[in-house]
Design a protein around this motif. Structure first.
Motif, PDB file in Angstrom:
ATOM      1  N   LYS A   1       7.731  -5.079   3.857  1.00  0.00           N
ATOM      2  CA  LYS A   1       9.042  -5.666   4.158  1.00  0.00           C
ATOM      3  C   LYS A   1       9.758  -5.947   2.840  1.00  0.00           C
ATOM      4  CE  LYS A   1       7.856  -7.884   8.569  1.00  0.00           C
ATOM      5  NZ  LYS A   1       6.444  -7.425   8.680  1.00  0.00           N
ATOM      6  N   LYS A   2      11.014  -5.526   2.782  1.00  0.00           N
ATOM      7  CA  LYS A   2      11.775  -5.700   1.543  1.00  0.00           C
ATOM      8  C   LYS A   2      11.826  -7.157   1.094  1.00  0.00           C
ATOM      9  CE  LYS A   2      15.060  -1.845   1.336  1.00  0.00           C
ATOM     10  NZ  LYS A   2      16.503  -1.509   1.306  1.00  0.00           N
ATOM     11  N   ASP A   3      12.026  -8.055   2.033  1.00  0.00           N
ATOM     12  CA  ASP A   3      12.123  -9.473   1.657  1.00  0.00           C
ATOM     13  C   ASP A   3      10.829  -9.991   1.053  1.00  0.00           C
ATOM     14  OD1 ASP A   3      14.744  -9.603   2.424  1.00  0.00           O
ATOM     15  OD2 ASP A   3      14.367 -10.568   4.367  1.00  0.00           O
ATOM     16  N   ASP A   4       9.698  -9.488   1.536  1.00  0.00           N
ATOM     17  CA  ASP A   4       8.405  -9.899   0.975  1.00  0.00           C
ATOM     18  C   ASP A   4       8.273  -9.427  -0.472  1.00  0.00           C
ATOM     19  OD1 ASP A   4       7.762 -11.033   3.397  1.00  0.00           O
ATOM     20  OD2 ASP A   4       6.443  -9.391   4.038  1.00  0.00           O
ATOM     21  N   VAL A   5       8.685  -8.204  -0.735  1.00  0.00           N
ATOM     22  CA  VAL A   5       8.610  -7.669  -2.094  1.00  0.00           C
ATOM     23  C   VAL A   5       9.550  -8.445  -3.016  1.00  0.00           C
ATOM     24  CG1 VAL A   5       8.922  -5.628  -3.557  1.00  0.00           C
ATOM     25  CG2 VAL A   5       7.970  -5.381  -1.242  1.00  0.00           C
ATOM     26  N   LYS A   6      10.753  -8.719  -2.536  1.00  0.00           N
ATOM     27  CA  LYS A   6      11.714  -9.486  -3.348  1.00  0.00           C
ATOM     28  C   LYS A   6      11.186 -10.877  -3.674  1.00  0.00           C
ATOM     29  CE  LYS A   6      15.980  -7.244  -1.781  1.00  0.00           C
ATOM     30  NZ  LYS A   6      17.232  -7.418  -0.996  1.00  0.00           N
ATOM     31  N   ARG A   7      10.516 -11.492  -2.704  1.00  0.00           N
ATOM     32  CA  ARG A   7       9.959 -12.829  -2.932  1.00  0.00           C
ATOM     33  C   ARG A   7       8.893 -12.789  -4.024  1.00  0.00           C
ATOM     34  NH1 ARG A   7       7.875 -13.513   1.587  1.00  0.00           N
ATOM     35  NH2 ARG A   7       5.667 -13.334   1.018  1.00  0.00           N
ATOM     36  N   ARG A   8       8.088 -11.746  -4.022  1.00  0.00           N
ATOM     37  CA  ARG A   8       7.041 -11.639  -5.030  1.00  0.00           C
ATOM     38  C   ARG A   8       7.618 -11.324  -6.415  1.00  0.00           C
ATOM     39  NH1 ARG A   8       1.693  -9.058  -4.314  1.00  0.00           N
ATOM     40  NH2 ARG A   8       1.186 -10.871  -5.604  1.00  0.00           N
ATOM     41  N   ILE A   9       8.688 -10.535  -6.460  1.00  0.00           N
ATOM     42  CA  ILE A   9       9.366 -10.315  -7.739  1.00  0.00           C
ATOM     43  C   ILE A   9       9.866 -11.653  -8.278  1.00  0.00           C
ATOM     44  CG2 ILE A   9      11.355  -9.249  -8.894  1.00  0.00           C
ATOM     45  CD1 ILE A   9      11.073  -6.910  -6.884  1.00  0.00           C
ATOM     46  N   ASP A  10      10.423 -12.462  -7.399  1.00  0.00           N
ATOM     47  CA  ASP A  10      10.919 -13.782  -7.795  1.00  0.00           C
ATOM     48  C   ASP A  10       9.783 -14.657  -8.327  1.00  0.00           C
ATOM     49  OD1 ASP A  10      13.172 -15.652  -7.933  1.00  0.00           O
ATOM     50  OD2 ASP A  10      12.048 -16.790  -6.423  1.00  0.00           O
ATOM     51  N   GLU A  11       8.618 -14.573  -7.678  1.00  0.00           N
ATOM     52  CA  GLU A  11       7.451 -15.330  -8.153  1.00  0.00           C
ATOM     53  C   GLU A  11       7.063 -14.891  -9.571  1.00  0.00           C
ATOM     54  OE1 GLU A  11       4.289 -14.771  -5.376  1.00  0.00           O
ATOM     55  OE2 GLU A  11       5.407 -15.637  -3.698  1.00  0.00           O
ATOM     56  N   ALA A  12       7.129 -13.579  -9.819  1.00  0.00           N
ATOM     57  CA  ALA A  12       6.759 -13.052 -11.136  1.00  0.00           C
ATOM     58  C   ALA A  12       7.698 -13.552 -12.224  1.00  0.00           C
ATOM     59  CB  ALA A  12       6.751 -11.527 -11.103  1.00  0.00           C
ATOM     60  N   THR A  13       8.970 -13.790 -11.863  1.00  0.00           N
ATOM     61  CA  THR A  13       9.943 -14.235 -12.876  1.00  0.00           C
ATOM     62  C   THR A  13       9.669 -15.653 -13.374  1.00  0.00           C
ATOM     63  OG1 THR A  13      11.529 -15.056 -11.217  1.00  0.00           O
ATOM     64  CG2 THR A  13      11.759 -12.762 -11.937  1.00  0.00           C
ATOM     65  N   LYS A  14       8.745 -16.352 -12.761  1.00  0.00           N
ATOM     66  CA  LYS A  14       8.345 -17.666 -13.282  1.00  0.00           C
ATOM     67  C   LYS A  14       7.517 -17.512 -14.550  1.00  0.00           C
ATOM     68  CE  LYS A  14       8.369 -20.092  -8.813  1.00  0.00           C
ATOM     69  NZ  LYS A  14       9.079 -19.034  -8.067  1.00  0.00           N
ATOM     70  N   HIS A  15       7.033 -16.284 -14.797  1.00  0.00           N
ATOM     71  CA  HIS A  15       6.149 -16.056 -15.939  1.00  0.00           C
ATOM     72  C   HIS A  15       6.647 -14.968 -16.884  1.00  0.00           C
ATOM     73  CE1 HIS A  15       3.316 -18.579 -13.745  1.00  0.00           C
ATOM     74  NE2 HIS A  15       3.569 -17.839 -12.681  1.00  0.00           N
ATOM     75  N   ALA A  16       7.615 -14.175 -16.466  1.00  0.00           N
ATOM     76  CA  ALA A  16       8.216 -13.136 -17.316  1.00  0.00           C
ATOM     77  C   ALA A  16       9.659 -12.951 -16.885  1.00  0.00           C
ATOM     78  CB  ALA A  16       7.445 -11.820 -17.193  1.00  0.00           C
ATOM     79  N   ALA A  17      10.518 -12.603 -17.838  1.00  0.00           N
ATOM     80  CA  ALA A  17      11.942 -12.449 -17.545  1.00  0.00           C
ATOM     81  C   ALA A  17      12.184 -11.278 -16.592  1.00  0.00           C
ATOM     82  CB  ALA A  17      12.719 -12.232 -18.837  1.00  0.00           C
ATOM     83  N   LEU A  18      13.128 -11.449 -15.667  1.00  0.00           N
ATOM     84  CA  LEU A  18      13.455 -10.385 -14.716  1.00  0.00           C
ATOM     85  C   LEU A  18      13.841  -9.105 -15.439  1.00  0.00           C
ATOM     86  CD1 LEU A  18      13.883  -9.523 -11.757  1.00  0.00           C
ATOM     87  CD2 LEU A  18      16.236 -10.392 -11.940  1.00  0.00           C
ATOM     88  N   ASP A  19      14.508  -9.232 -16.576  1.00  0.00           N
ATOM     89  CA  ASP A  19      14.946  -8.056 -17.319  1.00  0.00           C
ATOM     90  C   ASP A  19      13.769  -7.275 -17.911  1.00  0.00           C
ATOM     91  OD1 ASP A  19      17.208  -6.504 -18.078  1.00  0.00           O
ATOM     92  OD2 ASP A  19      16.894  -7.145 -20.150  1.00  0.00           O
ATOM     93  N   GLN A  20      12.578  -7.891 -17.965  1.00  0.00           N
ATOM     94  CA  GLN A  20      11.392  -7.209 -18.471  1.00  0.00           C
ATOM     95  C   GLN A  20      10.471  -6.761 -17.338  1.00  0.00           C
ATOM     96  OE1 GLN A  20      10.667 -10.270 -21.929  1.00  0.00           O
ATOM     97  NE2 GLN A  20       9.405  -8.459 -22.344  1.00  0.00           N
ATOM     98  N   LEU A  21      11.015  -6.702 -16.123  1.00  0.00           N
ATOM     99  CA  LEU A  21      10.229  -6.302 -14.965  1.00  0.00           C
ATOM    100  C   LEU A  21      10.837  -5.073 -14.301  1.00  0.00           C
ATOM    101  CD1 LEU A  21       9.574  -9.815 -13.352  1.00  0.00           C
ATOM    102  CD2 LEU A  21       8.030  -8.510 -14.841  1.00  0.00           C
ATOM    103  N   ALA A  22       9.998  -4.343 -13.576  1.00  0.00           N
ATOM    104  CA  ALA A  22      10.423  -3.173 -12.796  1.00  0.00           C
ATOM    105  C   ALA A  22       9.486  -3.077 -11.597  1.00  0.00           C
ATOM    106  CB  ALA A  22      10.391  -1.916 -13.649  1.00  0.00           C
ATOM    107  N   LEU A  23       9.640  -2.022 -10.791  1.00  0.00           N
ATOM    108  CA  LEU A  23       8.909  -1.933  -9.526  1.00  0.00           C
ATOM    109  C   LEU A  23       8.339  -0.534  -9.321  1.00  0.00           C
ATOM    110  CD1 LEU A  23       8.194  -3.363  -6.787  1.00  0.00           C
ATOM    111  CD2 LEU A  23      10.394  -2.507  -5.930  1.00  0.00           C
ATOM    112  N   SER A  24       7.126  -0.484  -8.760  1.00  0.00           N
ATOM    113  CA  SER A  24       6.485   0.803  -8.450  1.00  0.00           C
ATOM    114  C   SER A  24       5.403   0.593  -7.400  1.00  0.00           C
ATOM    115  CB  SER A  24       5.845   1.401  -9.715  1.00  0.00           C
ATOM    116  OG  SER A  24       4.625   0.750 -10.014  1.00  0.00           O
TER     117      SER A  24
END
Length: 368
Positions: free
Chosen positions: A310-333
């Motif tokens: 589910k897209k919303d689940d993936v987005k939520r986990r990306i948001d969780e990751a941004t607590k430890h690394a900047a969104l601009d230094q993240l990508a998806l695969s």
């Protein structure tokens, strides 16, 4: 956020793609002696053209050849190095409930790169895609980690650990050769770092006689020595894998034990990290990612099953990751390739492409 114009891209993938029926049939015929080398290459070329077009059509900014010319993600490459050969063992690599073909590698002479056949594999990819051609090869650490206790000939090296210098130099030659062939996006696929996160795999490594207490330092030095050959306009990433064979796995454990070395000290431009199950632990180790240009590609979409996240689940986990690394230094695969070996994972062809298409859509929605 802005879209990335250089790799790793906001929507990326690890490399391997489910083998088509035509590829499987052709390889079986070739192995049985019913189809010659030229006939096999003709089928491979045609099927690779199809998956290149598919990657372009769904909006990816990169394309691989799906590793369609390989049986394994690693042994094929190693077996084509000078001084190294593939041989039959009495056992395969043990995954959860299943074992691979009983093959491994051994060192019979001095390790070198030479004229490696995969240079021609890359050249074909580059000549047939309109997007960035990406080449995936196994990391030098995998070769050392996978060697059986007596797999290094004493006439070549006194011990397994004695191969590191030549191995690093062979990879320097590989980097230069792929660069000269036009490669600007190269990936080192690596299971060793993930196995160093698992107490069970560490014990197996001890049983094979490896000096596990010093492997992180040895591997960091070997990788960085190889990467000294990287030109400024070439991107080299790594994919850290816990095992991927017919939708099964080997290792469990979060990245905490290796993150300081792997993220902080290895001179990669990016890291493809598996985060599709709780076996990978939390995002806290991302705090070791240096601020700046390095990118972590979050493997939040599993390649091991056809169920679409589910897209919303993936987005939520990306948001969780941004607590430890900047969104601009993240990508998806996806967390791994879809076919690390020619057998492939247990999902349908259309399910694979649906996942990659969703990753492209999510990247546009999250990063713009």
């Amino acid at each position: 956020m802005t879209a990335r114009t250089k790799p790793p891209f906001r929507a990326d993938h690890v490399g391997s793609i489910l083998r088509s029926a035509a590829i499987k049939d052709a390889r079986a015929s070739h192995e049985a002696g019913k189809l010659g080398d030229a006939g096999l290459k003709e089928v491979e070329d045609r099927e690779i053209d199809k998956i290149i077009r598919k990657q372009e059509e769904i909006g990816l900014k990169l394309a691989t050849d799906g590793e369609y010319r390989r049986s394994w993600w690693h042994f094929d490459f190693f077996g084509m190095l000078e001084g190294v050969e593939i041989y039959e063992l009495d056992h395969g690599i043990q995954f959860q409930g299943v074992q691979t073909k009983p093959r491994s590698i051994r060192v019979q002479g001095k390790i070198g790169f030479g004229h490696h056949p995969m240079l021609d594999h890359f050249k074909y990819l580059k000549a047939h895609t309109r997007v960035v051609p990406k080449m995936c090869i196994p990391s030098p650490t995998v070769m050392h980690f996978r060697l059986e206790p007596n797999a290094v000939a004493k006439s070549a090296y006194p011990s397994r650990d004695a191969i590191f210098d030549d191995l690093a130099m062979a990879y320097q030659d590989a980097i230069r050769a792929f660069y000269d062939a036009g490669c600007r996006y190269l990936q080192f696929d690596d299971t060793a770092w993930a196995y160093l996160c698992s107490q069970a795999e560490l014990q197996k490594a001890r049983d094979r006689g490896l000096d596990v207490d010093h492997l992180q330092d040895s591997y960091t030095r070997c990788i960085n020595k190889a990467l000294e050959a990287k030109p400024a306009d070439m991107v080299i990433t790594t994919h850290v894998c816990r095992g991927n064979f017919r939708s099964t796995f080997i290792s469990s454990g979060g990245y905490e034990p290796v993150a300081a070395n792997m993220l902080g000290k290895c001179n990669y431009d990016g890291y493809f990290l598996e985060y599709d199950t709780d076996r990978a632990g939390g995002f806290e180790p991302l705090r070791f990612l240096p601020k700046g240009n390095k990118v972590v590609v979050l493997g939040l979409v599993t390649s091991k099953s056809g169920t679409l996240e589910k897209k919303d689940d993936v987005k939520r986990r990306i948001d969780e990751a941004t607590k430890h690394a900047a969104l601009d230094q993240l990508a998806l695969s996806p967390q791994c390739g879809f076919a690390s070996t020619e057998e492939g994972n247990v999902l349908a062809d259309e399910e694979q492409w649906a996942k990659l298409r969703m990753i492209v859509e999510l990247a546009n929605e999250v990063w713009g």
